[in-house]
Design a protein around this motif. Structure first.
Motif, PDB file in Angstrom:
ATOM      1  N   HIS A  14      -4.634  -3.264   5.714  1.00 18.15           N
ATOM      2  CA  HIS A  14      -3.832  -4.484   5.835  1.00 18.15           C
ATOM      3  C   HIS A  14      -3.474  -4.994   4.454  1.00 18.15           C
ATOM      4  CE1 HIS A  14      -5.613  -4.554   9.904  1.00 18.15           C
ATOM      5  NE2 HIS A  14      -4.449  -5.090  10.214  1.00 18.15           N
ATOM      6  N   ALA A  15      -2.189  -5.285   4.244  1.00 17.95           N
ATOM      7  CA  ALA A  15      -1.763  -5.887   2.976  1.00 17.95           C
ATOM      8  C   ALA A  15      -1.001  -7.165   3.280  1.00 17.95           C
ATOM      9  CB  ALA A  15      -0.878  -4.917   2.196  1.00 17.95           C
ATOM     10  N   GLU A  16      -1.357  -8.229   2.573  1.00 13.82           N
ATOM     11  CA  GLU A  16      -0.608  -9.483   2.712  1.00 13.82           C
ATOM     12  C   GLU A  16       0.705  -9.354   1.968  1.00 13.82           C
ATOM     13  OE1 GLU A  16      -2.897 -12.797   1.303  1.00 13.82           O
ATOM     14  OE2 GLU A  16      -4.300 -12.686   2.986  1.00 13.82           O
ATOM     15  N   SER A 175      -0.918   1.005  -5.663  1.00 12.58           N
ATOM     16  CA  SER A 175       0.004   0.957  -6.784  1.00 12.58           C
ATOM     17  C   SER A 175       1.459   1.073  -6.301  1.00 12.58           C
ATOM     18  CB  SER A 175      -0.428   1.951  -7.861  1.00 12.58           C
ATOM     19  OG  SER A 175       0.346   3.072  -7.890  1.00 12.58           O
ATOM     20  N   ARG A 176       1.717   1.821  -5.223  1.00 12.33           N
ATOM     21  CA  ARG A 176       3.083   1.838  -4.667  1.00 12.33           C
ATOM     22  C   ARG A 176       3.505   0.448  -4.180  1.00 12.33           C
ATOM     23  NH1 ARG A 176       5.354   7.088  -2.757  1.00 12.33           N
ATOM     24  NH2 ARG A 176       4.456   8.552  -4.240  1.00 12.33           N
ATOM     25  N   LEU A 177       2.596  -0.208  -3.436  1.00 10.39           N
ATOM     26  CA  LEU A 177       2.938  -1.524  -2.880  1.00 10.39           C
ATOM     27  C   LEU A 177       3.146  -2.548  -3.994  1.00 10.39           C
ATOM     28  CD1 LEU A 177       0.540  -1.762   0.215  1.00 10.39           C
ATOM     29  CD2 LEU A 177       2.949  -1.046   0.169  1.00 10.39           C
ATOM     30  N   CYS A 185      -1.676  -7.282  -3.695  1.00  7.95           N
ATOM     31  CA  CYS A 185      -2.778  -6.326  -3.514  1.00  7.95           C
ATOM     32  C   CYS A 185      -4.069  -6.763  -4.182  1.00  7.95           C
ATOM     33  CB  CYS A 185      -2.386  -4.945  -4.048  1.00  7.95           C
ATOM     34  SG  CYS A 185      -1.086  -4.161  -3.110  1.00  7.95           S
ATOM     35  N   LYS A 186      -4.343  -8.076  -4.223  1.00  6.85           N
ATOM     36  CA  LYS A 186      -5.594  -8.523  -4.851  1.00  6.85           C
ATOM     37  C   LYS A 186      -6.724  -8.354  -3.848  1.00  6.85           C
ATOM     38  CE  LYS A 186      -3.597 -11.851  -8.036  1.00  6.85           C
ATOM     39  NZ  LYS A 186      -3.155 -13.246  -8.136  1.00  6.85           N
ATOM     40  N   GLU A 189      -9.127 -11.218  -3.299  1.00  9.69           N
ATOM     41  CA  GLU A 189      -8.636 -12.354  -2.515  1.00  9.69           C
ATOM     42  C   GLU A 189      -8.302 -11.929  -1.083  1.00  9.69           C
ATOM     43  OE1 GLU A 189      -5.372 -14.283  -4.536  1.00  9.69           O
ATOM     44  OE2 GLU A 189      -6.619 -14.837  -6.248  1.00  9.69           O
ATOM     45  N   GLY A 190      -8.619 -10.701  -0.747  1.00 10.74           N
ATOM     46  CA  GLY A 190      -8.367 -10.230   0.615  1.00 10.74           C
ATOM     47  C   GLY A 190      -6.918  -9.847   0.871  1.00 10.74           C
ATOM     48  N   SER A 191      -6.095  -9.761  -0.171  1.00  9.08           N
ATOM     49  CA  SER A 191      -4.685  -9.381   0.032  1.00  9.08           C
ATOM     50  C   SER A 191      -4.547  -7.927   0.452  1.00  9.08           C
ATOM     51  CB  SER A 191      -3.871  -9.548  -1.243  1.00  9.08           C
ATOM     52  OG  SER A 191      -3.783 -10.870  -1.599  1.00  9.08           O
ATOM     53  N   LEU A 192      -5.577  -7.134   0.163  1.00  9.84           N
ATOM     54  CA  LEU A 192      -5.550  -5.732   0.573  1.00  9.84           C
ATOM     55  C   LEU A 192      -6.929  -5.434   1.121  1.00  9.84           C
ATOM     56  CD1 LEU A 192      -3.658  -3.176   0.276  1.00  9.84           C
ATOM     57  CD2 LEU A 192      -5.135  -2.527  -1.593  1.00  9.84           C
ATOM     58  N   ARG A 193      -7.008  -5.056   2.393  1.00 11.12           N
ATOM     59  CA  ARG A 193      -8.323  -4.756   2.969  1.00 11.12           C
ATOM     60  C   ARG A 193      -8.181  -3.594   3.931  1.00 11.12           C
ATOM     61  NH1 ARG A 193      -6.503 -10.050   4.790  1.00 11.12           N
ATOM     62  NH2 ARG A 193      -6.380 -10.016   7.063  1.00 11.12           N
ATOM     63  N   CYS A 194      -9.287  -2.958   4.180  1.00 13.31           N
ATOM     64  CA  CYS A 194      -9.195  -1.648   4.786  1.00 13.31           C
ATOM     65  C   CYS A 194     -10.211  -1.476   5.906  1.00 13.31           C
ATOM     66  CB  CYS A 194      -9.451  -0.652   3.657  1.00 13.31           C
ATOM     67  SG  CYS A 194      -9.518   1.026   4.184  1.00 13.31           S
ATOM     68  N   ASP A 195      -9.768  -0.944   7.048  1.00 17.60           N
ATOM     69  CA  ASP A 195     -10.683  -0.517   8.106  1.00 17.60           C
ATOM     70  C   ASP A 195     -10.790   0.999   8.020  1.00 17.60           C
ATOM     71  OD1 ASP A 195     -10.384  -3.166   8.828  1.00 17.60           O
ATOM     72  OD2 ASP A 195      -9.104  -2.731  10.557  1.00 17.60           O
ATOM     73  N   VAL A 196     -12.024   1.491   8.082  1.00 16.22           N
ATOM     74  CA  VAL A 196     -12.236   2.934   7.971  1.00 16.22           C
ATOM     75  C   VAL A 196     -12.646   3.492   9.334  1.00 16.22           C
ATOM     76  CG1 VAL A 196     -13.694   4.721   6.976  1.00 16.22           C
ATOM     77  CG2 VAL A 196     -12.939   2.816   5.552  1.00 16.22           C
TER      78      VAL A 196
END
Ligand code: ADP
Ligand code: MG
Ligand code: ZN
Length: 471
Positions: A14-16, A175-177, A185-186, A189-196
């Motif tokens: 997820h990216a904000e 880096s693309r985003l 993508c911070k 701050e939760g701007s980028l988070r990942c479910d595996v």
């Protein structure tokens, strides 16, 4: 025993999106506002309110697809995904279901074994939920500010096989985003988070095993640790003859273990329903073409250019490309000096932390590199001038004169300083005679100090060597 198995991993990231307002209302997206001050009846789900799609969120979603080689759907549709949770006041999330905005992309990753391509199944638009804050004294509190923050969800094919590959994928995606301007993508701050999603199988098998899902990992290191821990846990289970269940787990940062949260909901639990308040619409062809035409150069292409034109090393490239503003600063400066390597040296030194948020003048930075390269200042003075540029100085040449930083390359003057130092402390020469060669460092340090940092260090070394050869 665990090397009989391989991990099969798919990520949901997820990216904000970097919009100023939320996805379906005009509330601001500012991070860190006081709780419940950046929300309205719409994003808090009051009955009777109506969502209106933020065009900029749609545009950033399309850019995300273009930056990752996806096809862009010509039709935009939203669905309601229902679930009950205290951070979701509407009791449903507006998301995309069977027609995601982007499909069928891929990204290259580089790992120790070489380069590989990883498939991206889909990227869709959705809204974020609020945030629960667990306190000691007041129980659990709800902050609605995050409700309605625009997100993209990037879903990969189950094609990653180790924590190294998963982290490499995340870094490339980030880096693309960043460079496409889609998200800041911070991760902190939760701007980028990942479910595996992770399952295991015997090496050589092709069928997929039963997977578990670990939610909301928000640093590269937790992604790595969670994958390594979950892989070992599943191998243990299988080896003990136990069954793996489809479940959602949480990674505990402190114990380093994954912990069961709940057995997985199935799609029918969500009762997906077309969002009646956002009718489907078609995307104009021109919008997609113009976004494709104006997409900024992607970091891998920049890296190639930096390496072939300016001889920048791999690690230097990674640093220069860690933030778009830094890459832009480098590109604007490097064309103005004949000393790209010195410029990189300046940018990636102590200056680096100073630069973020500052607006250093690229031309001025280039002229510092030139003053250094031409031998008019030495490295210490160049670094000092570069600092001043980061603080707003635009004329390093005058600053050099004002602060008396010009390098002294006059052999006579340097010889004078050398003699001064040797006369003042005769023990230096005695030690040198007794074979203590490391005293040379002390002498040249003292000479540099005598010149108030201005002696040309290369010339100093040469003249000192000549002087010591005579004794
Ligand atoms: P859901 O809708 O339950 O989230 P998806 O089909 O969208 O499931 O898949 C979610 C993620 O799980 C994708 O990244 C996919 O690659 C990954 N995935 C699916 N099956 C497996 C599996 N058996 N092992 C590991 N990852 C998997
Ligand atoms: Mg999913
Ligand atoms: Zn709102």
């Amino acid at each position: 025993m665990h090397n009989l198995y391989e991990a099969v991993i798919g990520l949901e990231v997820h990216a904000e999106l970097a919009t100023r307002s939320k996805i379906f209302c005009s509330c601001p997206t500012t991070f860190g506002a006081a709780p419940n001050t950046a929300c309205c009846p719409n994003c808090m789900g009051f009955p009777g309110t109506l969502p209106v799609l933020n065009r900029n969120a749609l545009i950033l979603g399309i850019k995300a697809g273009l930056a990752t080689g996806c096809q862009i759907s010509r039709e935009v549709r939203f669905h309601r995904k229902h679930y009950l949770y205290p951070d979701l006041p509407k009791a449903y999330q507006i998301t995309q279901y069977d027609t995601p905005l982007c499909t069928g992309g891929s990204l290259p990753i580089t790992v120790s074994a070489g380069e590989r391509i990883v498939g991206i199944t889909r990227i869709h638009l959705e809204e974020d939920a609020g945030k629960l804050i667990h306190t000691e004294s007041q129980g659990t509190l709800v902050d609605h500010n995050r409700c309605g923050i625009p997100l993209i969800e990037v879903v990969t094919e189950p094609e990653l096989h180790s924590s190294e590959e998963a982290v490499a994928f995340l870094k490339t995606l980030r880096s693309r985003l960043l460079f496409a301007g889609v998200s800041d993508c911070k991760m902190q701050e939760g701007s980028l988070r990942c479910d595996v999603n992770l399952s295991i199988r015997k090496k050589g098998d092709t069928a997929l095993g039963v997977r578990t899902e670990m939610k909301n990992l928000n640093s590269f290191s937790s992604v790595k640790r969670a994958i390594d821990a979950e892989f070992l846990r599943q191998v243990q289970m299988i080896e003990n003859g136990e069954e793996i269940f489809r479940e959602t787990r949480r990674f505990d940062e402190i114990t380093g273990e994954t912990i069961l949260l709940r057995r997985k909901e199935t799609t029918s639990d969500y009762r997906f329903l077309p969002e009646p308040d956002l009718p489907p619409f078609r995307l104009e062809e021109e919008l997609i073409t113009s976004l494709a035409d104006t997409l900024p150069e992607m970091p891998e292409a920049k890296k190639q250019r930096y390496q072939s034109l300016y001889g920048v090393t791999d690690e230097e490239c990674d640093l220069l490309l860690s933030e778009p503003f830094l890459a832009a600063l480098f590109e604007h400066s490097v064309s103005q000096t004949l000393y790209p390597k010195l410029l990189v040296n300046l940018l990636l030194g102590d200056l680096l932390t100073k630069l973020s948020g500052a607006s250093a003048d690229p031309l001025a930075l280039a002229s510092v590199a030139t003053l250094w390269g031409d031998g008019r200042v030495n490295s210490t003075a160049a670094k000092r001038l570069a600092m001043l540029v980061a603080e707003g100085e635009t004329d390093p040449l005058s600053a050099m004169e004002r602060l008396d930083l010009a390098q002294n390359s006059d052999p006579g003057a340097i010889r004078g300083w050398i003699e001064g130092v040797l006369e003042k402390d005769p023990s230096l020469l005695d030690s040198y005679r007794r074979g203590k060669t490391n005293v040379v460092k002390a002498i040249s340090g003292a000479v540099m100090a005598a010149s108030r940092g201005k002696a040309n260090p290369v010339l100093l070394a040469k003249l000192l060597e000549e002087r010591l050869a005579k004794i």
